[in-house]
Scaffold this motif. Structure first.
Motif, PDB file in Angstrom:
ATOM      1  N   ASP A  80       0.853  -1.192   0.000  1.00 22.03           N
ATOM      2  CA  ASP A  80       0.000   0.000   0.000  1.00 22.03           C
ATOM      3  C   ASP A  80       0.889   1.242   0.000  1.00 22.03           C
ATOM      4  O   ASP A  80       1.572   1.529   0.981  1.00 22.03           O
ATOM      5  CB  ASP A  80      -0.905  -0.007   1.237  1.00 22.03           C
ATOM      6  CG  ASP A  80      -1.875   1.166   1.264  1.00 22.03           C
ATOM      7  OD1 ASP A  80      -1.839   1.981   0.315  1.00 22.03           O
ATOM      8  OD2 ASP A  80      -2.668   1.265   2.212  1.00 22.03           O
ATOM      9  N   LEU A  81       0.880   1.967  -1.113  1.00 19.97           N
ATOM     10  CA  LEU A  81       1.702   3.179  -1.235  1.00 19.97           C
ATOM     11  C   LEU A  81       0.889   4.443  -0.998  1.00 19.97           C
ATOM     12  O   LEU A  81       1.361   5.545  -1.251  1.00 19.97           O
ATOM     13  CB  LEU A  81       2.337   3.232  -2.636  1.00 19.97           C
ATOM     14  CG  LEU A  81       3.314   2.107  -2.964  1.00 19.97           C
ATOM     15  CD1 LEU A  81       3.829   2.258  -4.395  1.00 19.97           C
ATOM     16  CD2 LEU A  81       4.472   2.084  -1.989  1.00 19.97           C
ATOM     17  N   ASN A  82      -0.311   4.295  -0.486  1.00 18.72           N
ATOM     18  CA  ASN A  82      -1.252   5.417  -0.450  1.00 18.72           C
ATOM     19  C   ASN A  82      -0.963   6.442   0.632  1.00 18.72           C
ATOM     20  O   ASN A  82      -1.057   7.642   0.397  1.00 18.72           O
ATOM     21  CB  ASN A  82      -2.671   4.862  -0.264  1.00 18.72           C
ATOM     22  CG  ASN A  82      -3.725   5.913  -0.481  1.00 18.72           C
ATOM     23  OD1 ASN A  82      -3.594   6.752  -1.370  1.00 18.72           O
ATOM     24  ND2 ASN A  82      -4.766   5.876   0.313  1.00 18.72           N
ATOM     25  N   ALA A  83      -0.628   6.009   1.819  1.00 18.42           N
ATOM     26  CA  ALA A  83      -0.662   6.908   2.984  1.00 18.42           C
ATOM     27  C   ALA A  83       0.689   7.516   3.347  1.00 18.42           C
ATOM     28  O   ALA A  83       0.900   7.904   4.483  1.00 18.42           O
ATOM     29  CB  ALA A  83      -1.221   6.152   4.187  1.00 18.42           C
ATOM     30  N   GLU A  84       1.589   7.583   2.411  1.00 15.30           N
ATOM     31  CA  GLU A  84       2.918   8.110   2.700  1.00 15.30           C
ATOM     32  C   GLU A  84       3.155   9.428   1.975  1.00 15.30           C
ATOM     33  O   GLU A  84       2.464   9.777   1.016  1.00 15.30           O
ATOM     34  CB  GLU A  84       3.994   7.090   2.277  1.00 15.30           C
ATOM     35  CG  GLU A  84       3.882   5.746   2.977  1.00 15.30           C
ATOM     36  CD  GLU A  84       4.189   5.807   4.455  1.00 15.30           C
ATOM     37  OE1 GLU A  84       4.782   6.815   4.902  1.00 15.30           O
ATOM     38  OE2 GLU A  84       3.852   4.850   5.167  1.00 15.30           O
ATOM     39  N   LYS A  85       4.182  10.150   2.435  1.00 13.57           N
ATOM     40  CA  LYS A  85       4.582  11.396   1.791  1.00 13.57           C
ATOM     41  C   LYS A  85       5.887  11.154   1.043  1.00 13.57           C
ATOM     42  O   LYS A  85       6.875  10.729   1.632  1.00 13.57           O
ATOM     43  CB  LYS A  85       4.754  12.507   2.823  1.00 13.57           C
ATOM     44  CG  LYS A  85       5.019  13.868   2.204  1.00 13.57           C
ATOM     45  CD  LYS A  85       5.037  14.962   3.262  1.00 13.57           C
ATOM     46  CE  LYS A  85       5.240  16.335   2.604  1.00 13.57           C
ATOM     47  NZ  LYS A  85       5.274  17.416   3.623  1.00 13.57           N
ATOM     48  N   TYR A  86       5.873  11.436  -0.241  1.00  9.80           N
ATOM     49  CA  TYR A  86       7.037  11.193  -1.087  1.00  9.80           C
ATOM     50  C   TYR A  86       7.635  12.535  -1.492  1.00  9.80           C
ATOM     51  O   TYR A  86       7.119  13.205  -2.391  1.00  9.80           O
ATOM     52  CB  TYR A  86       6.624  10.375  -2.320  1.00  9.80           C
ATOM     53  CG  TYR A  86       5.996   9.048  -1.960  1.00  9.80           C
ATOM     54  CD1 TYR A  86       6.782   7.942  -1.689  1.00  9.80           C
ATOM     55  CD2 TYR A  86       4.611   8.923  -1.856  1.00  9.80           C
ATOM     56  CE1 TYR A  86       6.207   6.722  -1.336  1.00  9.80           C
ATOM     57  CE2 TYR A  86       4.032   7.711  -1.492  1.00  9.80           C
ATOM     58  CZ  TYR A  86       4.828   6.621  -1.239  1.00  9.80           C
ATOM     59  OH  TYR A  86       4.265   5.415  -0.878  1.00  9.80           O
ATOM     60  N   ASP A  87       8.703  12.934  -0.805  1.00  6.27           N
ATOM     61  CA  ASP A  87       9.258  14.271  -1.045  1.00  6.27           C
ATOM     62  C   ASP A  87      10.766  14.289  -1.221  1.00  6.27           C
ATOM     63  O   ASP A  87      11.377  15.360  -1.311  1.00  6.27           O
ATOM     64  CB  ASP A  87       8.857  15.219   0.096  1.00  6.27           C
ATOM     65  CG  ASP A  87       9.215  14.654   1.468  1.00  6.27           C
ATOM     66  OD1 ASP A  87       9.898  13.604   1.527  1.00  6.27           O
ATOM     67  OD2 ASP A  87       8.804  15.261   2.476  1.00  6.27           O
ATOM     68  N   SER A  88      11.404  13.097  -1.277  1.00 10.41           N
ATOM     69  CA  SER A  88      12.849  13.041  -1.496  1.00 10.41           C
ATOM     70  C   SER A  88      13.194  11.721  -2.165  1.00 10.41           C
ATOM     71  O   SER A  88      12.432  10.749  -2.049  1.00 10.41           O
ATOM     72  CB  SER A  88      13.603  13.164  -0.169  1.00 10.41           C
ATOM     73  OG  SER A  88      13.381  12.012   0.627  1.00 10.41           O
ATOM     74  N   PRO A  89      14.334  11.638  -2.864  1.00 13.34           N
ATOM     75  CA  PRO A  89      14.704  10.381  -3.533  1.00 13.34           C
ATOM     76  C   PRO A  89      14.790   9.204  -2.568  1.00 13.34           C
ATOM     77  O   PRO A  89      14.423   8.083  -2.910  1.00 13.34           O
ATOM     78  CB  PRO A  89      16.075  10.705  -4.143  1.00 13.34           C
ATOM     79  CG  PRO A  89      16.090  12.183  -4.300  1.00 13.34           C
ATOM     80  CD  PRO A  89      15.286  12.728  -3.163  1.00 13.34           C
TER      81      PRO A  89
END
Length: 522
Positions: free
Chosen positions: A93-102
């Motif tokens: 499940d990739l839904n509930a995360e924050k993706y802001d850096s490599p």
């Protein structure tokens, strides 16, 4: 035992099938889809807008493939499944995360792999994300003696959050290409694969390397796999519909009509049955008040910025777009075309299909999205904030209903005067778009139309007592506008109506960047 509506539990925010069933929440039965898709064994991909039931669908597959027969008692699948065999399930499940850096994406994937490795073991030479994933699938298959089930929820969430940051987007694209590519090389160990997301990114080679992936997003037999059909609404939620009717002093048919106007109308392929937005349906039953529930959970700031950057003519968007499927079914970052993302995000849907030319008509699905989206646009194009625009639109309608067109146009002048300085150099089209938005928003409360074809005035507003025929002239005169209304026969359709018809010729000054004068004739 019969339960009254007060005892019935609405599954707002419940995305786990096991919890939903064990704790006796209401459930719209989609298990026939689950069995048929599992039986076919294809690797699937499904694109649907946010909060449309994708996570619950994957959780239902998870419970099914874990053999939890007791959770499916009384559902359609109970009469279809006989074996209830248990398989190893890898649910990402990739839904509930924050993706802001490599590093962020790599850390999240690594953490999930570690959880699986604790159960299935780790090879000494498995150092990359893809080799670790491949090793887990192989060992899980060997240990269980059967194929592995892989479920990926919101596969594209990292990519969506990286839009606008080209370097980060490219980094995520490479990471996910290698990671999802494992699903092709590990095919012999797999029983079932299902990926869901909002968008179909054409560059991510999930869809080029994984050429066996069955994209069911626009296939008619899966059109209602997420969302709620009209019959499902009635069958599952009749007590809630009755309570909603009572709370809003509506009759049963009026309530259904209001529900359809506000929340129905999503079509994911041509000629398919429409579906209601499940998030809005559950929330309107809970709040017993018609409101823009789905729209408020995720405002389309990035999409509006894309519209402005691409200088897309908003009037085309607001009036409906004809396009081949290739234009809106895949998103290409470099194409500078906002329509695919707007469609895939749920702000446009399929409303018509030209069989001869194989073109689709894309429009807003319903009033929630139509008026929510247009209201959201106003501050970007006028500088008038959301609180003030509600005041403006309400007063616009009241003034026209009372026959006070001078007050209406004076207030419209004030609306334009609020334009921020940086917008004042905008083109003629910009001002036409703003007029378009104003009259479209008035359509919530009265019959307001703006020109969509030749041979009609710029805008028509119908109130219980009056019909207003507007013609706007940029750097022309109010007299010329009135003359055009006469010469072009714009009044002819309304002569037998019985209401008083008022002609309005309006001058718009490019120099003053505002309405300069007007004339009205009854």
């Amino acid at each position: 035992m019969e339960y009254n509506a007060l005892m019935r539990k609405l599954p707002i925010g419940i995305q786990t099938f096991e919890k939903l069933r064990k704790e006796n929440y209401l459930y719209v039965d989609k298990t026939e889809f689950v069995w048929k898709m599992a039986f076919a064994s294809n690797p699937y991909f499904l694109s649907r807008p946010r909060r449309f039931g994708k996570s619950l669908l994957l959780s239902t597959f998870e419970a099914y493939f874990e053999g939890k027969k007791e959770l499916f008692e009384g559902l359609a699948i109970e009469k279809m499944e006989t074996e209830w065999k248990k398989y190893p399930v890898l649910h990402l499940d990739l839904n509930a995360e924050k993706y802001d850096s490599p590093e962020r994406l790599g850390d999240i994937l690594s953490n999930q792999l570690t959880q699986w490795e604790l159960k299935y073991g780790k090879g000494v030479d498995e150092n990359t994300l893809s080799t670790r994933f491949s090793g887990i699938i192989r060992r899980a298959c060997e240990q269980a003696g059967c194929g592995v089930v892989v479920l990926v929820d919101e596969y594209d969430k990292p990519l969506l959050q990286a839009l606008g940051n080209d370097a980060l987007l490219e980094d995520y694209r490479k990471t996910l290409k290698a990671f999802y590519g494992v699903l092709k090389s590990a095919d012999r160990y797999l029983r079932f694969v299902f990926l869901t997301g909002v968008t179909k990114f054409s560059q991510v080679s999930v869809f080029s390397d994984l050429n066996q992936l069955n994209d069911i997003s626009m296939k008619p037999q899966y059109a209602t796999v997420c969302g709620i059909t009209r019959q499902e609404l009635i069958d599952t939620f009749t007590p809630e519909l009755q309570q909603l009717a009572e709370a809003n002093r509506l009759m049963w048919e009026e309530t259904l009509a209001k529900m359809e106007a506000m929340y129905d109308g999503y079509h994911f392929c041509e000629f398919s049955e429409g579906v209601f937005n499940p998030f809005s349906v559950l929330n309107v039953f809970d709040g017993r008040k018609f409101s823009n529930y789905w729209f408020q959970t995720g405002t389309p700031t990035f999409l509006v910025e894309m519209l402005r950057k691409s200088e897309y003519d908003l009037r085309t968007l607001l009036n409906g777009i004809e396009a081949p499927a290739s234009m809106f079914s895949e998103y290409r970052v470099e194409a500078n075309n906002p329509i695919p993302l707007i469609y895939q995000s749920g702000y446009l849907t399929i409303k018509g299909y030209n069989e001869r030319f194989q073109n689709y008509l894309l429009e807003f699905p319903n009033d929630e999205v139509r008026y929510g989206f247009m209201s959201f646009l106003v501050p970007f194009y006028t500088g008038v904030n959301n609180d003030d625009q509600g005041f403006y639109i309400g007063r616009f309608v009241e003034e026209l209903e009372s026959g006070d067109c001078d007050a209406f146009l004076t207030r419209l002048q004030a609306f334009f005067a609020d334009f921020p300085y940086e917008l004042n150099a905008k083109t003629e089209r910009h001002y036409q778009v703003v007029f378009y938005l104003v009259f479209k928003l008035m359509g919530q409360f009265t019959q307001a139309e703006v020109k969509s074809a030749k041979g009609r005035a710029d805008a028509i507003v119908k109130t219980p007592k009056y019909i207003y025929v507007f013609e706007f002239k940029l750097n022309g005169t109010a007299e010329e506008a009135l003359q055009q209304i006469e010469d072009k026969g714009y009044l002819i359709p309304y002569q037998a109506d019985g209401r008083e018809v008022i002609k309005l010729g309006v001058e718009f000054s490019a120099e003053e960047r505002n309405i300069s004068r007007w004339l009205n004739v009854m």
